[in-house]
Design a protein around this motif. Structure first.
Motif, mmCIF file in Angstrom:
data_model
loop_
_atom_site.group_PDB
_atom_site.id
_atom_site.type_symbol
_atom_site.label_atom_id
_atom_site.label_comp_id
_atom_site.label_asym_id
_atom_site.label_seq_id
_atom_site.Cartn_x
_atom_site.Cartn_y
_atom_site.Cartn_z
ATOM 1 N N ARG A 174 0.827 -1.212 0.000
ATOM 2 C CA ARG A 174 0.000 0.000 0.000
ATOM 3 C C ARG A 174 0.860 1.260 0.000
ATOM 4 N NH1 ARG A 174 -3.370 1.775 -0.994
ATOM 5 N NH2 ARG A 174 -4.838 2.423 0.615
ATOM 6 N N ILE A 175 1.999 1.222 0.692
ATOM 7 C CA ILE A 175 2.904 2.382 0.692
ATOM 8 C C ILE A 175 3.444 2.645 -0.710
ATOM 9 C CG2 ILE A 175 5.169 3.171 1.479
ATOM 10 C CD1 ILE A 175 4.574 1.816 4.165
ATOM 11 N N ILE A 176 3.880 1.591 -1.377
ATOM 12 C CA ILE A 176 4.427 1.752 -2.733
ATOM 13 C C ILE A 176 3.342 2.234 -3.689
ATOM 14 C CG2 ILE A 176 5.425 0.485 -4.676
ATOM 15 C CD1 ILE A 176 6.883 -1.259 -2.623
ATOM 16 N N GLN A 177 2.123 1.712 -3.552
ATOM 17 C CA GLN A 177 1.025 2.172 -4.402
ATOM 18 C C GLN A 177 0.721 3.648 -4.178
ATOM 19 O OE1 GLN A 177 -2.191 -0.487 -3.472
ATOM 20 N NE2 GLN A 177 -1.495 -2.074 -4.903
ATOM 21 N N ALA A 178 0.716 4.053 -2.905
ATOM 22 C CA ALA A 178 0.429 5.460 -2.595
ATOM 23 C C ALA A 178 1.529 6.383 -3.107
ATOM 24 C CB ALA A 178 0.253 5.626 -1.081
ATOM 25 N N LEU A 179 2.767 5.951 -2.981
ATOM 26 C CA LEU A 179 3.872 6.778 -3.463
ATOM 27 C C LEU A 179 3.859 6.896 -4.988
ATOM 28 C CD1 LEU A 179 6.782 5.550 -1.149
ATOM 29 C CD2 LEU A 179 5.589 7.749 -1.042
ATOM 30 N N CYS A 180 3.536 5.811 -5.657
ATOM 31 C CA CYS A 180 3.491 5.848 -7.125
ATOM 32 C C CYS A 180 2.346 6.720 -7.629
ATOM 33 C CB CYS A 180 3.359 4.435 -7.688
ATOM 34 S SG CYS A 180 4.815 3.395 -7.431
ATOM 35 N N ALA A 181 1.234 6.748 -6.877
ATOM 36 C CA ALA A 181 0.080 7.545 -7.301
ATOM 37 C C ALA A 181 0.175 9.000 -6.879
ATOM 38 C CB ALA A 181 -1.204 6.942 -6.741
ATOM 39 N N ALA A 182 1.126 9.327 -6.000
ATOM 40 C CA ALA A 182 1.241 10.692 -5.500
ATOM 41 C C ALA A 182 1.736 11.627 -6.596
ATOM 42 C CB ALA A 182 2.189 10.739 -4.296
ATOM 43 N N ASN A 183 1.180 12.840 -6.595
ATOM 44 C CA ASN A 183 1.576 13.854 -7.570
ATOM 45 C C ASN A 183 2.677 14.715 -6.953
ATOM 46 O OD1 ASN A 183 1.741 15.545 -9.731
ATOM 47 N ND2 ASN A 183 -0.208 16.616 -9.339
ATOM 48 N N VAL A 184 3.917 14.302 -7.147
ATOM 49 C CA VAL A 184 5.064 14.980 -6.563
ATOM 50 C C VAL A 184 5.893 15.579 -7.688
ATOM 51 C CG1 VAL A 184 7.110 14.715 -5.103
ATOM 52 C CG2 VAL A 184 5.068 13.361 -4.639
ATOM 53 N N GLU A 185 6.253 16.863 -7.513
ATOM 54 C CA GLU A 185 7.043 17.522 -8.541
ATOM 55 C C GLU A 185 8.452 16.951 -8.620
ATOM 56 O OE1 GLU A 185 6.990 21.679 -7.799
ATOM 57 O OE2 GLU A 185 4.833 21.902 -8.184
ATOM 58 N N ASN A 186 9.034 16.648 -7.472
ATOM 59 C CA ASN A 186 10.393 16.092 -7.436
ATOM 60 C C ASN A 186 10.317 14.579 -7.656
ATOM 61 O OD1 ASN A 186 13.048 15.425 -6.999
ATOM 62 N ND2 ASN A 186 13.247 16.629 -5.108
ATOM 63 N N ARG A 187 10.447 14.165 -8.900
ATOM 64 C CA ARG A 187 10.311 12.744 -9.231
ATOM 65 C C ARG A 187 11.477 11.927 -8.678
ATOM 66 N NH1 ARG A 187 6.439 11.470 -12.691
ATOM 67 N NH2 ARG A 187 7.484 9.492 -13.134
ATOM 68 N N ALA A 188 12.658 12.540 -8.535
ATOM 69 C CA ALA A 188 13.799 11.819 -7.973
ATOM 70 C C ALA A 188 13.538 11.433 -6.519
ATOM 71 C CB ALA A 188 15.060 12.668 -8.087
ATOM 72 N N LYS A 189 12.944 12.359 -5.773
ATOM 73 C CA LYS A 189 12.623 12.068 -4.377
ATOM 74 C C LYS A 189 11.551 10.985 -4.276
ATOM 75 C CE LYS A 189 11.444 14.432 -0.069
ATOM 76 N NZ LYS A 189 11.102 15.749 0.556
ATOM 77 N N LYS A 190 10.593 11.037 -5.182
ATOM 78 C CA LYS A 190 9.538 10.032 -5.205
ATOM 79 C C LYS A 190 10.104 8.653 -5.532
ATOM 80 C CE LYS A 190 5.397 8.899 -7.875
ATOM 81 N NZ LYS A 190 4.447 9.396 -8.908
ATOM 82 N N THR A 191 10.980 8.594 -6.532
ATOM 83 C CA THR A 191 11.602 7.324 -6.899
ATOM 84 C C THR A 191 12.446 6.770 -5.758
ATOM 85 O OG1 THR A 191 11.672 8.053 -9.202
ATOM 86 C CG2 THR A 191 13.065 6.189 -8.598
ATOM 87 N N ARG A 192 13.134 7.656 -5.056
ATOM 88 C CA ARG A 192 13.959 7.222 -3.929
ATOM 89 C C ARG A 192 13.099 6.637 -2.809
ATOM 90 N NH1 ARG A 192 15.335 9.925 0.712
ATOM 91 N NH2 ARG A 192 17.248 9.214 1.771
ATOM 92 N N ALA A 193 11.951 7.255 -2.548
ATOM 93 C CA ALA A 193 11.068 6.752 -1.497
ATOM 94 C C ALA A 193 10.512 5.372 -1.852
ATOM 95 C CB ALA A 193 9.922 7.736 -1.256
ATOM 96 N N VAL A 194 10.124 5.190 -3.114
ATOM 97 C CA VAL A 194 9.610 3.884 -3.552
ATOM 98 C C VAL A 194 10.707 2.823 -3.460
ATOM 99 C CG1 VAL A 194 8.686 2.603 -5.514
ATOM 100 C CG2 VAL A 194 7.855 4.911 -5.028
ATOM 101 N N PHE A 195 11.907 3.192 -3.890
ATOM 102 C CA PHE A 195 13.025 2.249 -3.850
ATOM 103 C C PHE A 195 13.357 1.852 -2.411
ATOM 104 C CE2 PHE A 195 17.635 1.519 -3.477
ATOM 105 C CZ PHE A 195 17.764 0.419 -4.308
ATOM 106 N N MET A 196 13.320 2.803 -1.487
ATOM 107 C CA MET A 196 13.624 2.492 -0.095
ATOM 108 C C MET A 196 12.577 1.563 0.495
ATOM 109 S SD MET A 196 16.434 3.467 1.092
ATOM 110 C CE MET A 196 15.951 2.968 2.733
ATOM 111 N N ALA A 197 11.313 1.802 0.213
ATOM 112 C CA ALA A 197 10.250 0.940 0.738
ATOM 113 C C ALA A 197 10.396 -0.481 0.208
ATOM 114 C CB ALA A 197 8.882 1.511 0.363
ATOM 115 N N ALA A 198 10.675 -0.603 -1.098
ATOM 116 C CA ALA A 198 10.862 -1.940 -1.679
ATOM 117 C C ALA A 198 12.101 -2.622 -1.122
ATOM 118 C CB ALA A 198 10.961 -1.820 -3.200
ATOM 119 N N THR A 199 13.171 -1.867 -0.873
ATOM 120 C CA THR A 199 14.409 -2.450 -0.340
ATOM 121 C C THR A 199 14.224 -2.958 1.076
ATOM 122 O OG1 THR A 199 15.713 -0.961 -1.732
ATOM 123 C CG2 THR A 199 16.830 -1.990 0.142
ATOM 124 N N VAL A 200 13.543 -2.177 1.903
ATOM 125 C CA VAL A 200 13.310 -2.589 3.295
ATOM 126 C C VAL A 200 12.476 -3.864 3.341
ATOM 127 C CG1 VAL A 200 12.193 -1.933 5.457
ATOM 128 C CG2 VAL A 200 13.553 -0.258 4.205
#
Length: 410
Positions: free
Chosen positions: A279-305
């Motif tokens: 659910r965290i990864i789904q929410a992060l992917c659906a979020a409208n964030v201007e900084n796409r690098a930060k968004k990608t980093r958050a998704v990657f960290m959640a998947a890594t953990v």
């Protein structure tokens, strides 16, 4: 004639004892290597009690019959003996534990100091990570006992009481880490998916109460291990095993205990953790964030953990559960040998958790950098406040310039 009689009785007793030794086809296997025992009986000795005869002047011998004394002599199968004395258990496993101890102990100690002294104010995520660092540190501090035990040919020389304490604390800290990782995933799920409700649900007090409950649950789960005997003497190998060999009298007890223990302390937390991170990864992917690098980093960290959680703990508990499924249908000791190896490799998670703290928390990154630069926490806060003030002034200046420019071109 008396000597012959005793010799004959002794030979018959030895023959009976030898006949009672089970072969590999009739062994009963439990969670650990099975330790079937042979009752060694000491033959009763007839003692002559000399009593004075009544009025005869002679002494009349009276025999006293003492019951036989039965002692247990434990044996294991040939496969278990080879595994206990092989290089895999006496070289590879303690070597891996040694590397884990050398790397994980200073990292978790440093993380513990950082969370206690540097990370302010105490946020719920920081409280969970503080307890996780404590559980990991306690886990690795017990590794020297296991390292010495394995390097010594799986021979425990520290006493039966300490074996029970070390075994119980080993499982307690390992599965407490699993429960705390589940709590961290739930906390992040609430913060990301329900940010408005998180203002009410997420609080330092709630996090402290949840962590205390996880510690109590972990301690309560290992009480049966603490009160039961864990050391077994193997005369054929000349070693005292600690938890690796169990009496077959406890097989019915362990058949129910360990599957329930594994389900409660791993498979249920695994379900919660998986649902939360999906659910965290789904929410992060659906979020409208201007900084796409930060968004990608958050998704990657959640998947890594989540991947680290699954890789480190899932094989150990699946093998443990399959061991009991095979126990019900057929006898095999290969599954417990695989369990020991997977548990050894799973201990690497203690080295990965401090890296997750650093890369998963911006506050932790700032404090670590400040510590390495020999700056205090107040200096870091002052720098952050000055940076925020400078950025706000810059934004104000830009807005004023743009407004003046619009007036000029009007």
């Amino acid at each position: 004639m008396i000597v012959c009689r005793f010799c004959f009785v002794g030979i018959m007793a030895l023959a009976a004892s030898a006949a009672m030794v089970p072969n590999n086809d009739t062994q009963h296997f439990v969670r650990t290597f099975s330790g079937f025992f042979v009752p060694v009986t000491d033959e009763p000795i007839d003692f002559l009690d000399v009593q004075e005869g009544s009025g005869s002047g002679f002494y009349e011998p009276k025999k006293e019959h003492h019951p036989p004394v039965v002692r247990k002599r434990y044996y294991v199968s040939k496969e278990a003996s080879q595994f206990l004395t092989g290089r895999l258990m006496t070289v590879f496993v303690p070597t891996v534990y040694t590397f884990v101890f050398i790397i994980s102990a200073p990292l978790n100690a440093f993380a513990l100091v950082m969370f206690v002294r540097r990370v302010r104010p105490k946020k719920p995520a920081a409280i969970y990570m503080l307890n996780l660092a404590c559980a990991d540190l306690l886990f690795v501090l017990l590794l020297p006992f296991r390292i010495a035990y394995h390097y010594n040919g799986n021979n425990w020389t520290y006493g039966a009481g300490l074996c029970r304490v070390v075994t119980s604390a080993f499982y307690c800290n390992m599965y407490c880490s699993v429960l705390l990782m589940m709590c961290i995933s739930v906390d992040r799920f609430v913060a990301v998916v329900y940010p408005m409700d998180a203002l009410t649900w997420r609080s330092p007090r709630t996090a402290a109460v949840v962590c205390a409950a996880m510690w109590l649950l972990s301690v309560g789960g290992v009480v049966p291990l603490l009160i039961s005997e864990q050391t077994v003497r193997l005369p054929d190998l000349g070693i005292n095993t600690c938890h690796d060999v169990q009496d077959t009298d406890f097989r019915a007890y362990y058949v129910y205990f360990f599957p329930i223990f594994s389900a409660l302390f791993f498979f249920i937390p695994l379900i919660f953790t998986a649902v939360c991170y999906v659910r965290i990864i789904q929410a992060l992917c659906a979020a409208n964030v201007e900084n796409r690098a930060k968004k990608t980093r958050a998704v990657f960290m959640a998947a890594t953990v989540f991947a680290a959680f699954v890789i480190c703990f899932t094989p150990t508990n699946i093998i443990l559960l399959s061991h009991y499924v095979r126990f019900v249908n057929k006898h095999s000791e290969e599954s417990y040998a695989a369990y020991l190896i997977s548990m050894c490799l799973g201990s690497v998670s203690c080295c990965l958790d401090p890296l997750i703290y650093y890369f998963g928390s911006s506050q932790c990154q700032k404090q670590v950098v400040a510590y390495l630069r020999c700056r205090s926490a107040t200096e870091v806060e002052r720098l952050e406040s000055s940076n925020s003030t400078r950025s706000s002034k810059l934004e104000t200046f830009k807005s004023n310039v743009s407004s003046q420019y619009r007036k000029l071109i009007a």
